[in-house]
Design a protein around this motif. Structure first.
Motif, short mmCIF file in Angstrom:
data_model
loop_
_atom_site.label_atom_id
_atom_site.label_comp_id
_atom_site.label_asym_id
_atom_site.label_seq_id
_atom_site.Cartn_x
_atom_site.Cartn_y
_atom_site.Cartn_z
N VAL A 46 17.06 -7.70 0.45
CA VAL A 46 17.58 -9.01 0.83
C VAL A 46 16.44 -10.03 0.90
O VAL A 46 16.56 -11.17 0.43
N ALA A 47 15.31 -9.62 1.45
CA ALA A 47 14.16 -10.51 1.55
C ALA A 47 13.65 -10.92 0.17
O ALA A 47 13.33 -12.10 -0.06
N ILE A 48 13.60 -9.99 -0.75
CA ILE A 48 13.15 -10.30 -2.11
C ILE A 48 14.12 -11.27 -2.79
O ILE A 48 13.70 -12.24 -3.43
N PHE A 49 15.43 -11.04 -2.62
CA PHE A 49 16.42 -11.95 -3.18
C PHE A 49 16.33 -13.33 -2.53
O PHE A 49 16.52 -14.36 -3.19
N LEU A 50 16.04 -13.36 -1.22
CA LEU A 50 15.86 -14.65 -0.54
C LEU A 50 14.68 -15.42 -1.11
O LEU A 50 14.76 -16.63 -1.35
N LEU A 51 13.58 -14.73 -1.33
CA LEU A 51 12.40 -15.39 -1.88
C LEU A 51 12.67 -15.90 -3.29
O LEU A 51 12.36 -17.05 -3.62
N LEU A 78 24.01 -11.37 -4.65
CA LEU A 78 23.50 -9.99 -4.54
C LEU A 78 22.89 -9.74 -3.17
O LEU A 78 23.08 -8.66 -2.58
N ALA A 79 22.16 -10.71 -2.65
CA ALA A 79 21.56 -10.56 -1.33
C ALA A 79 22.64 -10.39 -0.26
O ALA A 79 22.51 -9.56 0.65
N ALA A 80 23.72 -11.17 -0.37
CA ALA A 80 24.80 -11.06 0.61
C ALA A 80 25.48 -9.69 0.53
O ALA A 80 25.76 -9.07 1.56
N ILE A 81 25.73 -9.23 -0.68
CA ILE A 81 26.38 -7.93 -0.85
C ILE A 81 25.51 -6.81 -0.29
O ILE A 81 25.98 -5.96 0.47
N VAL A 82 24.23 -6.81 -0.65
CA VAL A 82 23.32 -5.77 -0.16
C VAL A 82 23.19 -5.85 1.35
O VAL A 82 23.18 -4.82 2.04
N GLY A 83 23.10 -7.05 1.88
CA GLY A 83 22.94 -7.22 3.33
C GLY A 83 24.14 -6.76 4.12
O GLY A 83 24.00 -6.05 5.12
N PHE A 84 25.33 -7.15 3.68
CA PHE A 84 26.53 -6.74 4.41
C PHE A 84 26.81 -5.25 4.24
O PHE A 84 27.30 -4.60 5.16
N ALA A 85 26.48 -4.70 3.09
CA ALA A 85 26.77 -3.28 2.84
C ALA A 85 25.77 -2.36 3.53
O ALA A 85 26.12 -1.24 3.89
N GLY A 86 24.53 -2.80 3.71
CA GLY A 86 23.52 -1.88 4.20
C GLY A 86 22.89 -2.21 5.53
O GLY A 86 21.80 -1.75 5.82
#
Length: 130
Positions: A46-51, A78-86
Motif C-alpha cells: 500500500v505504501a509503494i502504491f501511495l508513493l 490497487l492500494a485500496a484493494i490490497v489494504g482492505f483485503a490484508g
C-alpha cells in the motif's frame, strides 16, 4: 482538479512515510508473534502504491489527458484493494486504504468531468485570449 491532484499527491507522499514505518512495525510484530499474518507486507505494498500514485498525481496535475487519471485510478484502486483485503491485525491499514479509495474515486470523477479538447468552452477561451 489541478489543486486536488497537487494536494492529494503531496499528502500521499507524506502518508507513504507513515505507512511504511507502521508496516515495518506490524511486520516485525507478526514475525515475533508467529501468527502467520501478512498485514505488514500488505502495508508495504500500500505504501509503494501511495508513493507511486502521489508522484503520478503531482507530475500530471496540469495534464488534461485521460491516461493520467486512469493511471491514478489503477494505482490507488490497487492500494485500496490490497489494504482492505490484508489489514489483519494492522487496523490502521484500513484507514490508509480508505484514503486510497477516495483518491481512486476522485480520479474517476476527474476523468469523466474533464474538459474535452475542442469543446465550445475551450474554443471560447482561446478566442477570448486572442
Amino acid at each position: 482538479m489541478k489543486i486536488w491532484k497537487l494536494v492529494s499527491g503531496i499528502l500521499s507522499m507524506v502518508f507513504f512515510a507513515i505507512v511504511v514505518f507502521q508496516s515495518c512495525a506490524a511486520g516485525l510484530s507478526n514475525a515475533l508473534e508467529s501468527n502467520g499474518e501478512t498485514s505488514g507486507t500488505a502495508g508495504v505494498f500500500v505504501a509503494i502504491f501511495l508513493l507511486a500514485g502521489g508522484i503520478v498525481s503531482v507530475a500530471t496535475r496540469n495534464s488534461g489527458k485521460k491516461g493520467a487519471n486512469i493511471a491514478l485510478f489503477i494505482l490507488y484502486g490497487l492500494a485500496a484493494i490490497v489494504g482492505f483485503a490484508g489489514h489483519g491485525s494492522y487496523s490502521d491499514l484500513s484507514i490508509w486504504a480508505g484514503w486510497c479509495l477516495i483518491c481512486a474515486i476522485l480520479a474517476i470523477v476527474a476523468m469523466i468531468g474533464g474538459k474535452k479538447k475542442g469543446s465550445k468552452d475551450d474554443k471560447d477561451s482561446t478566442s477570448a485570449q486572442l
